[in-house]
Design a protein around this motif. Structure first.
Motif, mmCIF file in Angstrom:
data_model
loop_
_atom_site.group_PDB
_atom_site.id
_atom_site.type_symbol
_atom_site.label_atom_id
_atom_site.label_comp_id
_atom_site.label_asym_id
_atom_site.label_seq_id
_atom_site.Cartn_x
_atom_site.Cartn_y
_atom_site.Cartn_z
ATOM 1 N N ILE A 126 0.958 -1.154 -0.241
ATOM 2 C CA ILE A 126 -0.006 -0.085 0.052
ATOM 3 C C ILE A 126 0.738 1.464 -0.080
ATOM 4 O O ILE A 126 0.701 2.218 -0.618
ATOM 5 C CB ILE A 126 -0.890 0.008 1.397
ATOM 6 C CG1 ILE A 126 -1.975 -1.086 1.044
ATOM 7 C CG2 ILE A 126 -1.590 1.331 1.524
ATOM 8 C CD1 ILE A 126 -3.052 -1.351 2.185
ATOM 9 N N LEU A 130 1.205 4.375 -2.708
ATOM 10 C CA LEU A 130 1.071 5.860 -2.606
ATOM 11 C C LEU A 130 2.268 6.385 -2.808
ATOM 12 O O LEU A 130 2.257 7.595 -3.473
ATOM 13 C CB LEU A 130 0.664 5.872 -1.023
ATOM 14 C CG LEU A 130 -0.874 5.538 -0.837
ATOM 15 C CD1 LEU A 130 -0.961 5.580 1.104
ATOM 16 C CD2 LEU A 130 -1.653 6.725 -1.188
ATOM 17 N N GLU A 133 2.418 7.023 -6.578
ATOM 18 C CA GLU A 133 1.603 8.390 -6.741
ATOM 19 C C GLU A 133 2.247 9.535 -6.469
ATOM 20 O O GLU A 133 2.255 10.537 -7.123
ATOM 21 C CB GLU A 133 0.162 8.119 -6.255
ATOM 22 C CG GLU A 133 -0.762 7.101 -6.946
ATOM 23 C CD GLU A 133 -1.030 7.452 -8.343
ATOM 24 O OE1 GLU A 133 -1.868 8.031 -8.550
ATOM 25 O OE2 GLU A 133 -0.065 7.107 -9.158
ATOM 26 N N TYR A 172 -3.917 -3.386 -9.810
ATOM 27 C CA TYR A 172 -4.465 -4.682 -9.811
ATOM 28 C C TYR A 172 -3.490 -5.866 -9.368
ATOM 29 O O TYR A 172 -4.302 -6.693 -8.735
ATOM 30 C CB TYR A 172 -4.805 -4.750 -11.290
ATOM 31 C CG TYR A 172 -6.015 -5.880 -11.705
ATOM 32 C CD1 TYR A 172 -6.753 -6.362 -10.517
ATOM 33 C CD2 TYR A 172 -6.164 -6.182 -12.923
ATOM 34 C CE1 TYR A 172 -7.641 -7.099 -10.942
ATOM 35 C CE2 TYR A 172 -7.203 -7.303 -13.167
ATOM 36 C CZ TYR A 172 -7.800 -7.601 -12.066
ATOM 37 O OH TYR A 172 -9.025 -8.532 -12.445
ATOM 38 N N LEU A 176 -4.261 -8.590 -6.646
ATOM 39 C CA LEU A 176 -4.220 -10.146 -6.865
ATOM 40 C C LEU A 176 -3.147 -10.658 -5.924
ATOM 41 O O LEU A 176 -3.395 -11.814 -5.194
ATOM 42 C CB LEU A 176 -3.923 -10.364 -8.119
ATOM 43 C CG LEU A 176 -4.607 -10.090 -9.463
ATOM 44 C CD1 LEU A 176 -4.418 -10.719 -10.677
ATOM 45 C CD2 LEU A 176 -6.015 -10.664 -8.850
ATOM 46 N N THR A 184 -0.613 -7.297 2.672
ATOM 47 C CA THR A 184 0.415 -6.607 1.717
ATOM 48 C C THR A 184 1.522 -5.997 2.391
ATOM 49 O O THR A 184 2.369 -5.536 1.577
ATOM 50 C CB THR A 184 -0.478 -4.988 1.592
ATOM 51 O OG1 THR A 184 -0.614 -4.605 2.782
ATOM 52 C CG2 THR A 184 -2.059 -5.129 0.921
ATOM 53 N N LEU A 203 -0.784 -19.220 -8.530
ATOM 54 C CA LEU A 203 -0.855 -18.859 -10.278
ATOM 55 C C LEU A 203 -1.205 -17.285 -9.877
ATOM 56 O O LEU A 203 -1.154 -16.428 -10.557
ATOM 57 C CB LEU A 203 -1.840 -19.682 -10.888
ATOM 58 C CG LEU A 203 -2.062 -19.267 -12.234
ATOM 59 C CD1 LEU A 203 -0.928 -19.301 -12.828
ATOM 60 C CD2 LEU A 203 -3.357 -20.230 -12.851
ATOM 61 N N LEU A 204 -2.172 -16.899 -8.831
ATOM 62 C CA LEU A 204 -2.772 -15.691 -8.857
ATOM 63 C C LEU A 204 -1.646 -14.801 -8.383
ATOM 64 O O LEU A 204 -1.451 -13.667 -8.888
ATOM 65 C CB LEU A 204 -3.778 -15.422 -7.770
ATOM 66 C CG LEU A 204 -4.965 -14.577 -7.630
ATOM 67 C CD1 LEU A 204 -5.778 -14.881 -8.947
ATOM 68 C CD2 LEU A 204 -5.748 -14.879 -6.511
ATOM 69 N N ILE A 207 0.584 -13.999 -11.112
ATOM 70 C CA ILE A 207 -0.093 -13.103 -12.266
ATOM 71 C C ILE A 207 -0.067 -11.506 -11.601
ATOM 72 O O ILE A 207 0.210 -10.647 -12.417
ATOM 73 C CB ILE A 207 -1.454 -13.331 -12.709
ATOM 74 C CG1 ILE A 207 -1.419 -14.737 -13.065
ATOM 75 C CG2 ILE A 207 -2.080 -12.401 -13.434
ATOM 76 C CD1 ILE A 207 -2.321 -14.982 -14.510
#
Lengths: 481, 171
Positions: A126, A130, A133, A172, A176, A184, A203-204, A207
């Motif tokens: 997270i 930030l 950004e 995204y 996942l 996180t 697998l998730l 990706i």
């Protein structure tokens, strides 16, 4: 808030408070005397640099493990603050000359550097998002700073739209990864992976990691996510371009290294081939398209793409525990070499730039060797360093990168690196040939701080190569644990 | 299929359909209203997940403030309320095909995760979600850092937006 929280966040806090104060103080500085704002911004950066250096060697973790202070973050923070100081130095005269002198420039620059430092210290997805950004949004505005000049507006808008799109990939990817691991925090992700109870969720996770890689590949301008680079680098005011090519790239790599080396070494079987292809493509396409450029800003933009490829080459081997430390150290070393060289080259470009984006063709450098031998000599050093030829820091940096790739067993990639370096010699040396062998009457700007930056970076490019061991030891001390 | 699942599917269709209309309609004001519908759908999703506070915030902040701001901005700045340019490029179907392929891949992926078809467990009795959220946002061990960074980020964006908007005019 505990003491360890405070220690970890202290330099960041100082810079944020300074940037907000600067925003207010700037209101009372009359137009035309914005040199004071520049001076105050530089003072803030120097103060933060002092705090960062005072904390060198310390290791701490704060805010429930979201923020870390370690050798890695200290090394990168010094790099960010140094490039910020150089950015202020070159921007001051440039903004005055181009009639862009506005106090917001420096506050936005400081906010962007805050984001970069946060990126180097973040240990939670997270916070990484930030930080991404916080470093990007001021850069979008800075790229459009020469508004209403059309190419600068185009640069800002293009960077903003594609940047927002790539941030979407990062977010995204983070969701996942969160879906697969339930956390996180990078440290906790490592724990979950070590427990090995992921099953099909792995697998998730893969990706998610790949999507994060896509987002940051955009930030560091790796092929095929490089489309924005030439237009943005060309349209943005040149001091912004210089700062962006150094700071934003280093911050992107900081996040990649932190995430992949710290949390995802177990995914390397899947991700190494992807990184391999990214690195090879970036080196090839960056260098080959650079050959056909006639505008120096575009040429340096493609060169900056190509150099992202060289740094990625070091990271390909990140999953091999025997080489992982070396791969981070050599990438950090090369980031320093690239930062010094790149800032120098951009400062020479700024010396020759005229209002309304004139004086930016490579042909405009003709005759510089006779008119202004000092500037031409400095530019020659930078071009040699970009190519990786002696007597420059670029050579040492490339040596470490190639060594890491070979130690990791990626001899093919190292060969591609050497071959593309040979290709790059053509267009870098063409600038040197134009400066010395062709006739022309270029008018170079002799502004004090600009010349100062050129001289300092040129000296650093030459002198630092004599102490590669010391610098590499510093980088090796900054390795992630 | 339970009533909850049917409600979820209906809400999903509402959100996707309105989101599609936001980009497909030519009238700017209609696009803004479709956006309100999509945001309202997201509020319903929060309500289904028993996140009542977030559902209210979604309505108050996103619909009440942001979407209305959009409408104001459109009305105050644009003389032309219809978008005249071409909306699609000639090879839009390739993008659509790619998009569908990726969607299929993601659906497959998410269905492969164990427990993807399970209903969310009900919240424990007496859990005060608003209090938990508030505590998490101000606790140094939880999310105070991201919370504060977000405010710095907004400040930077504000300064940038004001600069971009003001600099075009000669002062």
């Amino acid at each position: 808030m505990t003491q360890s929280d405070l220690i970890t966040i202290l330099p960041l806090l100082a810079l944020v408070v300074w940037a907000c104060a600067l925003l207010l103080v700037d209101l009372f500085i009359p137009k035309g005397r914005k040199g004071w704002t520049a001076l105050l911004a530089a003072a803030g950066l120097a103060l933060t640099m002092g705090l960062t250096l005072a904390q060198a060697g310390r290791e701490a973790s704060g805010f429930g493990g979201m923020l870390r202070l370690d050798g890695f973050s200290t090394f990168l923070n010094v790099l960010f603050l140094g490039s910020g100081l150089l950015g202020v130095a070159v921007a001051y005269g440039y903004l005055k000359r181009m009639d862009l002198e506005r106090g917001e420039f420096y506050s936005l620059l400081l906010f962007s550097i805050t984001g970069m430092m946060l990126m180097a210290q973040a240990a939670d997805l997270i916070v990484i998002f930030l930080a991404l950004e916080l470093l990007s949004i001021p850069l979008y505005v800075l790229a459009a700073f020469a508004r209403p000049r059309a190419d600068s507006e185009e640069a800002g808008l293009k960077y903003f739209l594609l940047g927002a799109f790539s941030t979407g990939f990062v977010v995204y990817g983070i969701t996942l990864v969160f879906g697969a691991t339930g956390t996180t925090s990078l440290a906790k992700i490592v724990e979950v992976l070590a427990a090995g109870s992921l099953g099909t969720g792995s697998l998730l996770l893969t990706i998610g990691a790949a999507l994060i890689l896509v987002g940051f590949s955009f930030k560091v301008a790796a092929v095929p996510f490089h489309m924005w680079t030439p237009d943005v680098y060309q349209g943005a005011p040149t001091p912004v371009t210089a700062f962006m090519s150094v700071g934003a790239k280093a911050a992107g790599f900081a996040a990649l290294m932190r995430i992949f080396v710290m949390a995802f070494p177990s995914l390397s079987a899947d991700l190494t081939p992807v990184l391999w292809a990214l690195a090879a493509l970036t080196m090839f396409i960056g260098n080959i398209i650079a050959i056909s450029q006639t505008n120096i800003k575009r040429m340096l933009a493609y060169s900056s793409i190509a150099h992202a490829g060289y740094i990625l080459m070091a990271l390909v081997a990140y999953g091999n525990p025997a080489v992982a430390a070396d791969s981070v150290a050599s990438a950090l070393f090369y980031l320093v070499a690239y930062a010094v060289t790149s800032f120098g080259a951009w400062s020479v470009v700024m010396s020759l730039e005229k209002p309304d984006a004139k004086g930016l063709e490579i042909n405009d450098f003709a005759g510089l060797g006779r008119r202004n031998p000092l500037l031409a000599a400095a530019m020659t050093i930078f071009m040699l360093s970009f190519t990786g030829m002696p007597p420059t820091l670029g050579l040492v940096g490339k040596f470490f990168l190639f060594r890491t790739a070979i130690e990791g067993g990626f001899i093919g990639l190292a060969i591609i690196g050497v071959l593309t370096s040979l290709i790059s010699a053509y267009y870098y040396l063409r600038v040197v040939v134009t400066m010395y062998m062709r006739e022309g009457e270029p008018q170079a700007e002799g502004e004090y701080w600009l010349t100062f930056t050129t001289v300092v970076t040129a000296l650093a490019t030459v002198v630092l190569q004599f102490l590669p061991a010391a610098l590499f030891a510093l980088a090796a001390g900054a390795v992630l644990k | 299929m339970t009533a909850e699942q049917i409600l979820f599917l209906l809400t999903g269709a509402l959100i996707l359909g309105s989101a599609l209309m936001v980009v497909a309609t030519r009238k700017l004001l209609h696009a803004a209203l479709w956006l309100v519908a999509a945001l309202f759908g997201v509020a319903i999703l929060y309500a289904i997940l028993q996140a009542s506070f977030l559902a209210v915030v979604q309505v108050v902040v996103y619909i009440g403030a942001i979407a209305i701001l959009f409408i104001f901005a459109v009305m105050l700045t644009r003389r032309e309320m219809r978008d005249q340019g071409q909306q699609t490029r000639t090879n839009w179907w390739i993008a659509a095909l790619l998009g569908l392929l990726i969607l299929a891949g993601l659906v497959f992926l998410i269905l492969a995760v164990p427990g993807a078809d399970r209903l969310p467990a009900a919240l424990p009795e007496g859990l005060d979600t608003v209090r938990a959220l508030g505590n998490a946002l101000v606790s140094p061990e939880a999310y105070v850092l991201p919370f504060e960074v977000a405010s710095v980020l907004l400040l930077a964006a504000l300064v940038g937006a004001v600069y971009i908007a003001s600099v075009g005019k000669k002062d």
